[in-house]
Design a protein around this motif. Structure first.
Motif, PDB file in Angstrom:
ATOM      1  N   ALA A  76      -0.088 -45.672 -23.303  1.00  9.74           N
ATOM      2  CA  ALA A  76       0.453 -46.254 -22.188  1.00  9.74           C
ATOM      3  C   ALA A  76       1.408 -47.596 -21.594  1.00  9.74           C
ATOM      4  N   ASP A  77      -0.010 -47.958 -22.242  1.00  6.92           N
ATOM      5  CA  ASP A  77      -0.538 -49.352 -20.965  1.00  6.92           C
ATOM      6  C   ASP A  77      -1.196 -50.256 -22.029  1.00  6.92           C
ATOM      7  N   PHE A  78      -1.365 -49.936 -23.127  1.00 11.68           N
ATOM      8  CA  PHE A  78      -1.795 -51.032 -24.152  1.00 11.68           C
ATOM      9  C   PHE A  78      -1.281 -50.560 -25.558  1.00 11.68           C
ATOM     10  N   ILE A 108       1.256 -58.893 -33.119  1.00 13.33           N
ATOM     11  CA  ILE A 108       1.268 -59.443 -31.678  1.00 13.33           C
ATOM     12  C   ILE A 108       2.273 -59.747 -30.715  1.00 13.33           C
ATOM     13  N   GLU A 109       3.096 -60.295 -31.925  1.00 11.53           N
ATOM     14  CA  GLU A 109       5.100 -60.901 -31.293  1.00 11.53           C
ATOM     15  C   GLU A 109       5.107 -59.631 -31.552  1.00 11.53           C
ATOM     16  N   LEU A 110       5.453 -58.408 -31.990  1.00 10.66           N
ATOM     17  CA  LEU A 110       6.095 -57.082 -31.987  1.00 10.66           C
ATOM     18  C   LEU A 110       5.191 -56.339 -30.406  1.00 10.66           C
ATOM     19  N   CYS A 111       4.257 -56.071 -30.479  1.00 18.72           N
ATOM     20  CA  CYS A 111       3.676 -55.742 -28.808  1.00 18.72           C
ATOM     21  C   CYS A 111       4.385 -56.929 -27.676  1.00 18.72           C
ATOM     22  N   ARG A 112       4.219 -57.841 -27.940  1.00 14.41           N
ATOM     23  CA  ARG A 112       4.745 -58.446 -26.573  1.00 14.41           C
ATOM     24  C   ARG A 112       6.299 -58.149 -26.814  1.00 14.41           C
ATOM     25  N   ARG A 113       7.015 -57.774 -27.448  1.00 17.30           N
ATOM     26  CA  ARG A 113       8.479 -57.477 -27.591  1.00 17.30           C
ATOM     27  C   ARG A 113       8.466 -56.196 -27.169  1.00 17.30           C
ATOM     28  N   LYS A 114       7.681 -55.183 -26.852  1.00 15.79           N
ATOM     29  CA  LYS A 114       8.055 -53.957 -26.267  1.00 15.79           C
ATOM     30  C   LYS A 114       7.701 -54.002 -25.099  1.00 15.79           C
ATOM     31  N   GLY A 115       6.923 -55.117 -24.853  1.00 13.37           N
ATOM     32  CA  GLY A 115       6.086 -55.549 -23.273  1.00 13.37           C
ATOM     33  C   GLY A 115       4.815 -55.131 -23.149  1.00 13.37           C
ATOM     34  N   TYR A 116       4.249 -55.097 -23.750  1.00 15.89           N
ATOM     35  CA  TYR A 116       2.574 -54.513 -23.897  1.00 15.89           C
ATOM     36  C   TYR A 116       2.521 -55.961 -23.664  1.00 15.89           C
ATOM     37  N   ARG A 117       1.114 -56.081 -22.091  1.00 16.77           N
ATOM     38  CA  ARG A 117       0.131 -57.534 -22.352  1.00 16.77           C
ATOM     39  C   ARG A 117      -1.052 -56.781 -22.471  1.00 16.77           C
TER      40      ARG A 117
END
Length: 113
Positions: free
Chosen positions: A65-67, A93-102
C-alpha cells in the motif's frame, strides 16, 4: 563491458531471472527451493541485469500500500566485481519512484552487508 538493466517482461527474461536466482541462492548458498521460490514471484516485478547481453544479476520488487520492497538481489560470481549490482538496484529504485513510492525496504543477509 556493456551493462544494462530492464524489467523482465517476457517468458525468456523471467526464465533468465529464475536461472540466476537458482544458481546463486540454491546452488551456491544451498537455500531450499521452497524458501527461494516462495510464491511471491507472480505478484512482483523482476529486474534483469546483463553484462555484454549475458544474464548477470537480478532483483525482485514487490509493492504494498505505502511502500515497496527490494529483495532477492542475486549476482553471478563472475560479475560480482563489476557495477552490475549497482545498476540493477538503481533500476529497481527508479521503477519504484516512477510508480510513486517514497518508502522502500530492502532485505540483505547480515554477512553480506
Amino acid at each position: 563491458m556493456e551493462f544494462a538493466a530492464k524489467v523482465a517482461s517476457t517468458a525468456d527474461a523471467i526464465a533468465k531471472v529464475f536461472a540466476v536466482r537458482s544458481a546463486v541462492f540454491m546452488s551456491e548458498q544451498t537455500c531450499p527451493y521452497d524458501e527461494e521460490f516462495d510464491g511471491n514471484d507472480y505478484c512482483a516485478t523482476h529486474i534483469l541485469g546483463t553484462v555484454n547481453s549475458e544474464p548477470a544479476a537480478v532483483l525482485r520488487v514487490r509493492y504494498f500500500a505505502d511502500f515497496a520492497k527490494i529483495e532477492r538481489l542475486a549476482v553471478l560470481p563472475r560479475f560480482r566485481r563489476t557495477l552490475i549490482s549497482k545498476i540493477v538496484v538503481e533500476a529497481g529504485i527508479e521503477l519504484c519512484r516512477r510508480k510513486g513510492y517514497r518508502t522502500l525496504y530492502g532485505h540483505a543477509q547480515k554477512r553480506l552487508t
